[in-house]
Design a protein around this motif. Structure first.
Motif, PDB file in Angstrom:
ATOM      1  N   HIS A 179       0.829  -1.204   0.000  1.00 42.99           N
ATOM      2  CA  HIS A 179       0.000   0.000   0.000  1.00 42.99           C
ATOM      3  C   HIS A 179       0.866   1.258   0.000  1.00 42.99           C
ATOM      4  O   HIS A 179       0.570   2.225  -0.717  1.00 42.99           O
ATOM      5  CB  HIS A 179      -0.933   0.000   1.216  1.00 42.99           C
ATOM      6  CG  HIS A 179      -1.927  -1.121   1.208  1.00 42.99           C
ATOM      7  ND1 HIS A 179      -2.922  -1.223   0.245  1.00 42.99           N
ATOM      8  CD2 HIS A 179      -2.074  -2.203   2.010  1.00 42.99           C
ATOM      9  CE1 HIS A 179      -3.657  -2.300   0.473  1.00 42.99           C
ATOM     10  NE2 HIS A 179      -3.159  -2.921   1.532  1.00 42.99           N
ATOM     11  N   ARG A 180       1.935   1.253   0.795  1.00 42.96           N
ATOM     12  CA  ARG A 180       2.841   2.399   0.814  1.00 42.96           C
ATOM     13  C   ARG A 180       3.484   2.584  -0.556  1.00 42.96           C
ATOM     14  O   ARG A 180       3.614   3.712  -1.041  1.00 42.96           O
ATOM     15  CB  ARG A 180       3.920   2.205   1.878  1.00 42.96           C
ATOM     16  CG  ARG A 180       4.894   3.364   1.993  1.00 42.96           C
ATOM     17  CD  ARG A 180       6.030   3.022   2.937  1.00 42.96           C
ATOM     18  NE  ARG A 180       5.550   2.635   4.257  1.00 42.96           N
ATOM     19  CZ  ARG A 180       6.357   2.212   5.230  1.00 42.96           C
ATOM     20  NH1 ARG A 180       7.678   2.144   5.019  1.00 42.96           N
ATOM     21  NH2 ARG A 180       5.864   1.871   6.400  1.00 42.96           N
ATOM     22  N   SER A 181       3.866   1.487  -1.165  1.00 47.96           N
ATOM     23  CA  SER A 181       4.480   1.550  -2.488  1.00 47.96           C
ATOM     24  C   SER A 181       3.523   2.144  -3.514  1.00 47.96           C
ATOM     25  O   SER A 181       3.907   2.985  -4.328  1.00 47.96           O
ATOM     26  CB  SER A 181       4.910   0.146  -2.921  1.00 47.96           C
ATOM     27  OG  SER A 181       5.413   0.150  -4.233  1.00 47.96           O
ATOM     28  N   LYS A 182       2.267   1.719  -3.453  1.00 50.74           N
ATOM     29  CA  LYS A 182       1.287   2.222  -4.414  1.00 50.74           C
ATOM     30  C   LYS A 182       1.020   3.707  -4.200  1.00 50.74           C
ATOM     31  O   LYS A 182       0.852   4.464  -5.170  1.00 50.74           O
ATOM     32  CB  LYS A 182      -0.010   1.418  -4.289  1.00 50.74           C
ATOM     33  CG  LYS A 182      -1.049   1.758  -5.334  1.00 50.74           C
ATOM     34  CD  LYS A 182      -2.168   0.738  -5.343  1.00 50.74           C
ATOM     35  CE  LYS A 182      -1.680  -0.604  -5.834  1.00 50.74           C
ATOM     36  NZ  LYS A 182      -2.799  -1.589  -5.989  1.00 50.74           N
ATOM     37  N   ILE A 183       0.992   4.149  -2.947  1.00 48.64           N
ATOM     38  CA  ILE A 183       0.761   5.562  -2.648  1.00 48.64           C
ATOM     39  C   ILE A 183       1.916   6.415  -3.184  1.00 48.64           C
ATOM     40  O   ILE A 183       1.701   7.466  -3.802  1.00 48.64           O
ATOM     41  CB  ILE A 183       0.579   5.769  -1.133  1.00 48.64           C
ATOM     42  CG1 ILE A 183      -0.746   5.157  -0.669  1.00 48.64           C
ATOM     43  CG2 ILE A 183       0.618   7.255  -0.793  1.00 48.64           C
ATOM     44  CD1 ILE A 183      -0.922   5.179   0.839  1.00 48.64           C
ATOM     45  N   LEU A 184       3.146   5.952  -2.959  1.00 49.51           N
ATOM     46  CA  LEU A 184       4.310   6.687  -3.447  1.00 49.51           C
ATOM     47  C   LEU A 184       4.297   6.795  -4.968  1.00 49.51           C
ATOM     48  O   LEU A 184       4.530   7.873  -5.533  1.00 49.51           O
ATOM     49  CB  LEU A 184       5.593   5.991  -2.991  1.00 49.51           C
ATOM     50  CG  LEU A 184       5.958   6.096  -1.511  1.00 49.51           C
ATOM     51  CD1 LEU A 184       7.177   5.238  -1.212  1.00 49.51           C
ATOM     52  CD2 LEU A 184       6.219   7.541  -1.124  1.00 49.51           C
ATOM     53  N   ARG A 185       3.996   5.687  -5.631  1.00 49.09           N
ATOM     54  CA  ARG A 185       4.027   5.675  -7.095  1.00 49.09           C
ATOM     55  C   ARG A 185       2.900   6.523  -7.668  1.00 49.09           C
ATOM     56  O   ARG A 185       3.093   7.258  -8.638  1.00 49.09           O
ATOM     57  CB  ARG A 185       3.930   4.243  -7.608  1.00 49.09           C
ATOM     58  CG  ARG A 185       4.351   4.078  -9.061  1.00 49.09           C
ATOM     59  CD  ARG A 185       4.351   2.608  -9.431  1.00 49.09           C
ATOM     60  NE  ARG A 185       5.126   1.842  -8.482  1.00 49.09           N
ATOM     61  CZ  ARG A 185       4.950   0.541  -8.262  1.00 49.09           C
ATOM     62  NH1 ARG A 185       4.018  -0.120  -8.912  1.00 49.09           N
ATOM     63  NH2 ARG A 185       5.705  -0.094  -7.392  1.00 49.09           N
ATOM     64  N   THR A 186       1.723   6.421  -7.068  1.00 45.57           N
ATOM     65  CA  THR A 186       0.601   7.225  -7.543  1.00 45.57           C
ATOM     66  C   THR A 186       0.884   8.713  -7.372  1.00 45.57           C
ATOM     67  O   THR A 186       0.622   9.523  -8.272  1.00 45.57           O
ATOM     68  CB  THR A 186      -0.683   6.850  -6.793  1.00 45.57           C
ATOM     69  OG1 THR A 186      -0.958   5.451  -6.971  1.00 45.57           O
ATOM     70  CG2 THR A 186      -1.865   7.659  -7.297  1.00 45.57           C
ATOM     71  N   GLY A 187       1.453   9.078  -6.226  1.00 43.71           N
ATOM     72  CA  GLY A 187       1.802  10.475  -5.996  1.00 43.71           C
ATOM     73  C   GLY A 187       2.838  10.979  -6.987  1.00 43.71           C
ATOM     74  O   GLY A 187       2.771  12.122  -7.447  1.00 43.71           O
ATOM     75  N   ALA A 188       3.795  10.106  -7.344  1.00 40.19           N
ATOM     76  CA  ALA A 188       4.838  10.486  -8.303  1.00 40.19           C
ATOM     77  C   ALA A 188       4.272  10.715  -9.693  1.00 40.19           C
ATOM     78  O   ALA A 188       4.876  11.442 -10.496  1.00 40.19           O
ATOM     79  CB  ALA A 188       5.913   9.402  -8.352  1.00 40.19           C
ATOM     80  N   PHE A 189       3.122  10.123  -9.995  1.00 37.38           N
ATOM     81  CA  PHE A 189       2.491  10.323 -11.296  1.00 37.38           C
ATOM     82  C   PHE A 189       1.477  11.464 -11.273  1.00 37.38           C
ATOM     83  O   PHE A 189       1.358  12.223 -12.237  1.00 37.38           O
ATOM     84  CB  PHE A 189       1.787   9.037 -11.746  1.00 37.38           C
ATOM     85  CG  PHE A 189       2.715   7.872 -11.969  1.00 37.38           C
ATOM     86  CD1 PHE A 189       4.037   8.083 -12.342  1.00 37.38           C
ATOM     87  CD2 PHE A 189       2.277   6.570 -11.803  1.00 37.38           C
ATOM     88  CE1 PHE A 189       4.900   7.019 -12.548  1.00 37.38           C
ATOM     89  CE2 PHE A 189       3.138   5.497 -12.006  1.00 37.38           C
ATOM     90  CZ  PHE A 189       4.447   5.720 -12.375  1.00 37.38           C
ATOM     91  N   VAL A 190       0.750  11.583 -10.178  1.00 41.61           N
ATOM     92  CA  VAL A 190      -0.337  12.566 -10.112  1.00 41.61           C
ATOM     93  C   VAL A 190       0.208  13.988  -9.939  1.00 41.61           C
ATOM     94  O   VAL A 190      -0.290  14.929 -10.577  1.00 41.61           O
ATOM     95  CB  VAL A 190      -1.308  12.220  -8.963  1.00 41.61           C
ATOM     96  CG1 VAL A 190      -2.326  13.349  -8.767  1.00 41.61           C
ATOM     97  CG2 VAL A 190      -2.031  10.912  -9.268  1.00 41.61           C
ATOM     98  N   TYR A 191       1.215  14.148  -9.096  1.00 42.99           N
ATOM     99  CA  TYR A 191       1.711  15.501  -8.831  1.00 42.99           C
ATOM    100  C   TYR A 191       2.195  16.211 -10.096  1.00 42.99           C
ATOM    101  O   TYR A 191       1.815  17.375 -10.334  1.00 42.99           O
ATOM    102  CB  TYR A 191       2.816  15.471  -7.773  1.00 42.99           C
ATOM    103  CG  TYR A 191       3.575  16.768  -7.701  1.00 42.99           C
ATOM    104  CD1 TYR A 191       2.976  17.924  -7.185  1.00 42.99           C
ATOM    105  CD2 TYR A 191       4.884  16.861  -8.178  1.00 42.99           C
ATOM    106  CE1 TYR A 191       3.659  19.130  -7.147  1.00 42.99           C
ATOM    107  CE2 TYR A 191       5.573  18.065  -8.139  1.00 42.99           C
ATOM    108  CZ  TYR A 191       4.954  19.191  -7.626  1.00 42.99           C
ATOM    109  OH  TYR A 191       5.628  20.385  -7.596  1.00 42.99           O
TER     110      TYR A 191
END
Length: 234
Positions: A179-191
């Motif tokens: 879950h932490r990994s997915k949050i980091l990756r999603t944030g890296a794409f969304v920002y």
């Protein structure tokens, strides 16, 4: 008679955890596939087939559009068209790189990480291409020569470096902290997407409050944001 034997496919409990995808039970390729097997598997119904073709086919569409633009614009001598040139080059590079990454990601655990590192880097470069073109063509008149206008592309370059590193790092804790990994990756794409579209968001909000006349560009921007939003559910 020449016959081609397609690679064997496996279920999720037959491959290492690093190769497994949430919600996908079968259709996995051998975790030590050869390059030829990876290419042949693109014609099978695997866990990567849709990813491969939904990136590979658009590459040729964007390349065709780029060729048409080359025949109508002077990218060499017209400096005003250079941001568009950068954008078109990167919009051709990103889906092709992503298609290759998904194609050859089952050659080994190490190659899987490397392929996705390249995929994340290409996506970040595409985001940078968006920032360059938006900074040149979409920046509102009242923002021209402002602090944001002068620093928009340098900030986008920094975003590209940071978000590429963050998305690549997110692969390492993936097995222990998914879950932490997915949050980091999603944030890296969304920002980067949100930052790149700041001028566009302002234009749309300004037009909605001032009842701007309908234009083809405004309609195109609305469709762009709509489809970008819908990709969140894919």
């Amino acid at each position: 008679m020449l016959t081609i034997k397609l690679p064997q496919l496996f279920s999720n409990h037959q491959v290492p955890r690093v190769f497994r995808e949430d919600g996908i039970i079968s259709g996995y390729r051998h975790p030590r596939s050869s390059a030829l097997d990876c290419l042949l598997s693109s014609f099978q119904m695997t866990n990567e087939t849709i990813n491969i073709w939904t990136h590979f086919l658009p590459t040729w569409y964007f390349l065709w559009r780029f060729i048409l633009l080359c025949s109508s614009l002077d990218f060499v001598n017209e400096s005003y068209s250079w941001p568009l040139l950068v954008y078109m080059l990167l919009i051709c590079l990103y889906p092709f790189t992503s298609s290759c990454a998904h194609t050859f990601s089952s050659m080994s655990p190490e190659s899987r990480h490397i392929c996705y590192f390249l995929d994340y880097g290409a996506l970040s470069l595409y985001s940078l291409g968006c920032a360059i073109s938006y900074g040149a063509y979409v920046m509102p008149d009242c923002w021209v020569d402002s602090w944001l206008h002068h620093h928009f592309v340098p900030i986008a370059v920094l975003n590209t470096l940071v978000c590429t590193g963050l998305s690549c790092y997110s692969r390492f804790p993936e097995l222990e902290f998914p879950h932490r990994s997915k949050i980091l990756r999603t944030g890296a794409f969304v920002y980067p997407f949100l930052f790149d579209n700041i001028p566009l968001f302002y234009r749309l909000l300004l037009c909605s409050s001032q009842s701007c006349a309908h234009s083809e560009a405004l309609s195109s921007h609305c469709h762009h944001l709509l489809f970008a939003f819908l990709t969140c559910f894919l």
